[in-house]
Motif scaffolding. Sequence first.
Motif, PDB file in Angstrom:
ATOM      1  N   GLY A  52       0.773  -1.229   0.000  1.00  0.00           N
ATOM      2  CA  GLY A  52       0.000   0.000   0.000  1.00  0.00           C
ATOM      3  C   GLY A  52       0.807   1.282   0.000  1.00  0.00           C
ATOM      4  N   LEU A  53       0.076   2.383   0.049  1.00  0.00           N
ATOM      5  CA  LEU A  53       0.646   3.714  -0.169  1.00  0.00           C
ATOM      6  C   LEU A  53       1.741   4.084   0.841  1.00  0.00           C
ATOM      7  N   ASP A  54       1.489   3.861   2.132  1.00  0.00           N
ATOM      8  CA  ASP A  54       2.474   4.283   3.136  1.00  0.00           C
ATOM      9  C   ASP A  54       3.773   3.486   3.048  1.00  0.00           C
ATOM     10  N   SER A  55       3.688   2.271   2.534  1.00  0.00           N
ATOM     11  CA  SER A  55       4.893   1.430   2.422  1.00  0.00           C
ATOM     12  C   SER A  55       5.692   1.752   1.166  1.00  0.00           C
ATOM     13  N   HIS A  56       5.078   2.538   0.276  1.00  0.00           N
ATOM     14  CA  HIS A  56       5.662   2.848  -1.032  1.00  0.00           C
ATOM     15  C   HIS A  56       5.763   1.605  -1.925  1.00  0.00           C
ATOM     16  N   GLN A  57       4.778   0.716  -1.832  1.00  0.00           N
ATOM     17  CA  GLN A  57       4.699  -0.405  -2.783  1.00  0.00           C
ATOM     18  C   GLN A  57       4.567   0.169  -4.192  1.00  0.00           C
ATOM     19  N   GLU A  58       5.404  -0.320  -5.104  1.00  0.00           N
ATOM     20  CA  GLU A  58       5.406   0.231  -6.467  1.00  0.00           C
ATOM     21  C   GLU A  58       4.768  -0.700  -7.490  1.00  0.00           C
ATOM     22  N   VAL A  59       4.843  -1.999  -7.253  1.00  0.00           N
ATOM     23  CA  VAL A  59       4.300  -2.953  -8.221  1.00  0.00           C
ATOM     24  C   VAL A  59       3.094  -3.646  -7.582  1.00  0.00           C
ATOM     25  N   PRO A  60       1.922  -3.557  -8.218  1.00  0.00           N
ATOM     26  CA  PRO A  60       0.697  -4.044  -7.590  1.00  0.00           C
ATOM     27  C   PRO A  60       0.441  -5.541  -7.788  1.00  0.00           C
ATOM     28  N   HIS A  61       1.489  -6.322  -7.583  1.00  0.00           N
ATOM     29  CA  HIS A  61       1.372  -7.786  -7.511  1.00  0.00           C
ATOM     30  C   HIS A  61       2.209  -8.189  -6.300  1.00  0.00           C
ATOM     31  N   LEU A  62       1.604  -8.917  -5.365  1.00  0.00           N
ATOM     32  CA  LEU A  62       2.310  -9.282  -4.132  1.00  0.00           C
ATOM     33  C   LEU A  62       3.722  -9.788  -4.414  1.00  0.00           C
ATOM     34  N   HIS A  63       4.676  -9.245  -3.678  1.00  0.00           N
ATOM     35  CA  HIS A  63       6.054  -9.727  -3.779  1.00  0.00           C
ATOM     36  C   HIS A  63       6.729  -9.589  -2.438  1.00  0.00           C
ATOM     37  N   VAL A  64       7.565 -10.571  -2.138  1.00  0.00           N
ATOM     38  CA  VAL A  64       8.429 -10.492  -0.961  1.00  0.00           C
ATOM     39  C   VAL A  64       9.845 -10.275  -1.463  1.00  0.00           C
ATOM     40  N   HIS A  65      10.488  -9.230  -0.922  1.00  0.00           N
ATOM     41  CA  HIS A  65      11.903  -8.995  -1.208  1.00  0.00           C
ATOM     42  C   HIS A  65      12.725  -9.891  -0.289  1.00  0.00           C
ATOM     43  N   LEU A  66      13.731 -10.533  -0.828  1.00  0.00           N
ATOM     44  CA  LEU A  66      14.703 -11.277  -0.016  1.00  0.00           C
ATOM     45  C   LEU A  66      16.053 -10.582  -0.202  1.00  0.00           C
ATOM     46  N   PHE A  67      16.554 -10.018   0.887  1.00  0.00           N
ATOM     47  CA  PHE A  67      17.844  -9.315   0.875  1.00  0.00           C
ATOM     48  C   PHE A  67      18.869 -10.139   1.638  1.00  0.00           C
ATOM     49  N   ALA A  68      20.098 -10.193   1.129  1.00  0.00           N
ATOM     50  CA  ALA A  68      21.170 -10.894   1.842  1.00  0.00           C
ATOM     51  C   ALA A  68      22.500 -10.487   1.237  1.00  0.00           C
ATOM     52  N   GLY A  69      23.572 -10.995   1.873  1.00  0.00           N
ATOM     53  CA  GLY A  69      24.896 -10.812   1.297  1.00  0.00           C
ATOM     54  C   GLY A  69      25.707  -9.717   1.942  1.00  0.00           C
ATOM     55  N   ARG A  70      25.134  -9.017   2.896  1.00  0.00           N
ATOM     56  CA  ARG A  70      25.877  -8.032   3.685  1.00  0.00           C
ATOM     57  C   ARG A  70      25.115  -7.813   4.983  1.00  0.00           C
ATOM     58  N   LYS A  71      25.772  -7.124   5.917  1.00  0.00           N
ATOM     59  CA  LYS A  71      25.057  -6.728   7.140  1.00  0.00           C
ATOM     60  C   LYS A  71      23.943  -5.774   6.728  1.00  0.00           C
ATOM     61  N   LEU A  72      22.726  -6.075   7.136  1.00  0.00           N
ATOM     62  CA  LEU A  72      21.574  -5.333   6.632  1.00  0.00           C
ATOM     63  C   LEU A  72      21.122  -4.202   7.553  1.00  0.00           C
ATOM     64  N   GLY A  73      21.770  -4.068   8.697  1.00  0.00           N
ATOM     65  CA  GLY A  73      21.463  -2.929   9.554  1.00  0.00           C
ATOM     66  C   GLY A  73      20.105  -3.050  10.232  1.00  0.00           C
ATOM     67  N   HIS A  74      19.648  -1.913  10.745  1.00  0.00           N
ATOM     68  CA  HIS A  74      18.376  -1.905  11.460  1.00  0.00           C
ATOM     69  C   HIS A  74      17.215  -2.070  10.487  1.00  0.00           C
ATOM     70  N   MET A  75      16.072  -2.416  11.010  1.00  0.00           N
ATOM     71  CA  MET A  75      14.908  -2.734  10.184  1.00  0.00           C
ATOM     72  C   MET A  75      14.457  -1.546   9.348  1.00  0.00           C
ATOM     73  N   LEU A  76      14.351  -0.380   9.994  1.00  0.00           N
ATOM     74  CA  LEU A  76      13.883   0.801   9.285  1.00  0.00           C
ATOM     75  C   LEU A  76      14.885   1.929   9.465  1.00  0.00           C
ATOM     76  N   VAL A  77      14.991   2.775   8.454  1.00  0.00           N
ATOM     77  CA  VAL A  77      15.816   3.968   8.594  1.00  0.00           C
ATOM     78  C   VAL A  77      15.094   4.916   9.548  1.00  0.00           C
ATOM     79  N   PRO A  78      15.773   5.367  10.617  1.00  0.00           N
ATOM     80  CA  PRO A  78      15.106   6.287  11.552  1.00  0.00           C
ATOM     81  C   PRO A  78      14.669   7.563  10.835  1.00  0.00           C
ATOM     82  N   GLU A  79      13.525   8.115  11.243  1.00  0.00           N
ATOM     83  CA  GLU A  79      13.065   9.375  10.630  1.00  0.00           C
ATOM     84  C   GLU A  79      13.912  10.532  11.094  1.00  0.00           C
TER      85      GLU A  79
END
Length: 126
Positions: free
Chosen positions: A99-126
């Motif tokens: 949805g809008l607040d998450s900034h979803q860009e493609v309107p077909h459900l997708h899960v991103h899988l990130f790996a290969g480096r230290k990924l840091g905190h869950m969200l960038v602090p405001e």
Amino acid sequence: MPVDTSQPYDDSNIFARILRGEIPAAKVYEDDWALAFNDIAPQAPTHVLVIPKGAYVCWDDFAAQASDAEIAGYVRAIGIVARQLGVDTPGYRLLANCGLDSHQEVPHLHVHLFAGRKLGHMLVPE
Ligand code: 5GP
């Protein structure tokens, strides 16, 4: 343009076109329920998108409408992809924008899988 998830599924979205084979994608995994492919603009050394084969806009739509078999197949596929990529250790992150607040860009459900480096905190602090 962020996705308004109150809108019905749009069959012309880019991931629907990848599923139909109309445009190419670097496939990582496929089974009856899911397709996984590399993100076109990776944000980590490993950045894979896992999508269900059914027409669902986002996670809550999928959870409400998909059959038990579709849900089990999709969730299992995400785990299979993680293990096949060898990222189950030292670890990875799953992220699904909805949805809008998450900034979803493609309107077909997708899960991103990130790996290969230290990924840091869950969200960038405001
Ligand atoms: P969202 O913001 O909707 O969660 O993420 C959409 C993702 O799809 C982005 O990371 C973007 O780079 C990726 N993407 C957009 N168009 C394409 C495409 O045509 N092919 C692939 N492989 N990824 C795409």
